[in-house]
Design a protein around this motif. Sequence first.
Motif, PDB file in Angstrom:
ATOM      1  N   UNK A 125      19.690   7.068  -2.170  1.00 26.32           N
ATOM      2  CA  UNK A 125      17.978   6.194  -2.816  1.00 26.32           C
ATOM      3  C   UNK A 125      17.546   5.577  -1.393  1.00 26.32           C
ATOM      4  N   UNK A 126      16.021   5.210  -1.367  1.00 29.66           N
ATOM      5  CA  UNK A 126      14.895   4.656  -0.838  1.00 29.66           C
ATOM      6  C   UNK A 126      15.467   2.866  -1.307  1.00 29.66           C
ATOM      7  N   UNK A 127      14.543   2.451  -0.936  1.00 30.61           N
ATOM      8  CA  UNK A 127      13.616   1.262  -1.137  1.00 30.61           C
ATOM      9  C   UNK A 127      12.442   1.731  -2.079  1.00 30.61           C
ATOM     10  N   UNK A 128      12.264   0.202  -2.490  1.00 30.73           N
ATOM     11  CA  UNK A 128      10.719   0.458  -2.769  1.00 30.73           C
ATOM     12  C   UNK A 128       9.326   0.783  -1.417  1.00 30.73           C
ATOM     13  N   UNK A 129       9.967  -0.160  -0.625  1.00 30.94           N
ATOM     14  CA  UNK A 129       9.281  -0.370   0.669  1.00 30.94           C
ATOM     15  C   UNK A 129       9.153   0.728   1.749  1.00 30.94           C
ATOM     16  N   UNK A 130      10.479   1.592   1.613  1.00 32.24           N
ATOM     17  CA  UNK A 130      10.868   2.652   2.223  1.00 32.24           C
ATOM     18  C   UNK A 130      10.262   4.141   2.003  1.00 32.24           C
ATOM     19  N   UNK A 131      10.141   4.382   0.747  1.00 29.24           N
ATOM     20  CA  UNK A 131       9.082   4.960   0.250  1.00 29.24           C
ATOM     21  C   UNK A 131       7.913   5.049   0.151  1.00 29.24           C
ATOM     22  N   UNK A 132       7.234   3.542  -0.237  1.00 27.59           N
ATOM     23  CA  UNK A 132       5.795   3.453   0.345  1.00 27.59           C
ATOM     24  C   UNK A 132       5.295   3.771   1.604  1.00 27.59           C
ATOM     25  N   UNK A 133       6.252   3.144   3.072  1.00 28.33           N
ATOM     26  CA  UNK A 133       5.944   3.786   4.100  1.00 28.33           C
ATOM     27  C   UNK A 133       6.302   5.437   4.236  1.00 28.33           C
ATOM     28  N   UNK A 134       6.720   5.632   3.662  1.00 27.59           N
ATOM     29  CA  UNK A 134       7.096   7.221   4.210  1.00 27.59           C
ATOM     30  C   UNK A 134       6.186   7.968   3.545  1.00 27.59           C
ATOM     31  N   UNK A 135       5.319   7.497   2.470  1.00 30.51           N
ATOM     32  CA  UNK A 135       4.821   8.249   1.656  1.00 30.51           C
ATOM     33  C   UNK A 135       3.029   7.371   2.136  1.00 30.51           C
ATOM     34  N   UNK A 136       3.178   6.335   2.885  1.00 31.30           N
ATOM     35  CA  UNK A 136       1.581   6.381   3.654  1.00 31.30           C
ATOM     36  C   UNK A 136       1.578   7.129   5.204  1.00 31.30           C
ATOM     37  N   UNK A 137       2.642   7.755   5.351  1.00 27.27           N
ATOM     38  CA  UNK A 137       3.335   8.090   6.265  1.00 27.27           C
ATOM     39  C   UNK A 137       2.937   9.714   6.719  1.00 27.27           C
ATOM     40  N   UNK A 138       3.207  10.685   5.692  1.00 30.31           N
ATOM     41  CA  UNK A 138       2.350  11.872   5.140  1.00 30.31           C
ATOM     42  C   UNK A 138       1.287  12.053   4.474  1.00 30.31           C
ATOM     43  N   UNK A 139       0.752  10.616   4.031  1.00 27.86           N
ATOM     44  CA  UNK A 139      -0.202  11.032   3.617  1.00 27.86           C
ATOM     45  C   UNK A 139      -1.691  11.393   5.021  1.00 27.86           C
TER      46      UNK A 139
END
Length: 470
Positions: A11-25
Amino acid sequence: MPESIDAPRLSLTSSEMRRLADHVVALVIERFDTKSDSPIGKRPTKAELEGLFAEPLPAKGDDPMRLIDQAVEQAFGNTIRVDHARYFAFVPAPNHFVGAMADALCAGFNAFAGTWMVGAGAAQVELTVMEWLRQIVGMPDGAGGLLVSGGSMANLTALVAAREAVLGEDFGHGAVYLSDQTHSSAIRALKVAGFAQRQIRVLPSDKSFRLPFSALQAAVSEDRAAGLCPFCAILNAGTTNTGAVDDFETIVPWARSEGLWIHADAAYGGLAAVSPNQKPKLAGLGEVDSMAIDPHKWLYAPIECGGVLMRDFSLLKRAFKILPDYLLDKERDAGEVDFCDHGIQLSRSFRAFKVWLMLKTFGVEAFAESVDHNVRLAEVAGERLVAKGFELAAPPSLGIVAFWHPEADSAAHRRAVDRLIEDGFAMASSTQLKGRTALRMCTLSPLATKEDVEQTVDKLAQFVLASRSH
């Protein structure tokens, strides 16, 4: 007291998912922003790449941000950009940010498009998209189909359905007719479908690289006299080599009168019909029995996105439906469409969403303008090529132009392809036409400009002539 069960460490936390998504985008946006001014990419050797990813199966995890950056540099960075504005080789895959975001959303929602029972919304969108595609290519009301991975799977799906509809289980006597310019995926599809080489009649194309009507008539008569059953004619709507379009208006009525199934490989050129200016070049295409199309070409959808259209949609279910006990729950007599019953895949992604979103976002008029732009760029290339001393193998057709230089041999033409890649500015490809090596350009990117095309031609002229002495 029972032993407690710890949750898996996935699992990832919401903040970790958002950080990862921002980087990918951010990486994707940077990619799209550099489609026109970056190098075309790399073609490394196997030896150069072997050490980068040859590693043991990981027992412990690592930072996904670092891993993504590694992949961007070492995996994606060691490819040629098929969506680059100056990628004129083979058939480009231009891609679009809206389609890319649609794919990301589908992956995040993990949408399943195999059955109506669990994927009704996805199925309805796909029905809508297939209806739009039917209208674009001009097939009659009632025709339908489904989306698949690309032209190869589209040809296979359609030809298996045709085999079942016309020949049934005893198809060893059936004969199929196509020109020597037909895409290799059609021949592969016939082989996978069980046809022997002796049943596949490859006819020499005419001087315009089209299927000759007289040769087709003669081959059908000859096979009938020999006790075979002429079964299917495969026509091309935009060949890969030259963009040639077979004579649908002449061949289709005759083939139907002879009892032949008519399949169109329109994976390259079919969706050019979105432009009113190009549609007349495809006259008669909508009269075929089945058709392969590729929205990841002239609708600029991200790979993978091909399609099958059938004049009689029910023939797909007749060919492919298998109902095991564990799928009985999905059956409900309510007009629902289970796309798993109409093709090879049960597990299917929501491919239709990216096509739906792009067409809804921009409208068909914008796509028509882009198609016209692509076609005109090939004409610009032809004019520049002639000015640079090249000879055209055929007039530019549907955004493709094939050519050779009379002062250079085959090796010089092939070396020019490598030199252009090494230069980094653009990419073209080579082929064989009537035994002669030709270069070809396919101007499919909506981002390509007149200057891109002319500068690529100039570099090809330079490299071809420079390679003569080697």
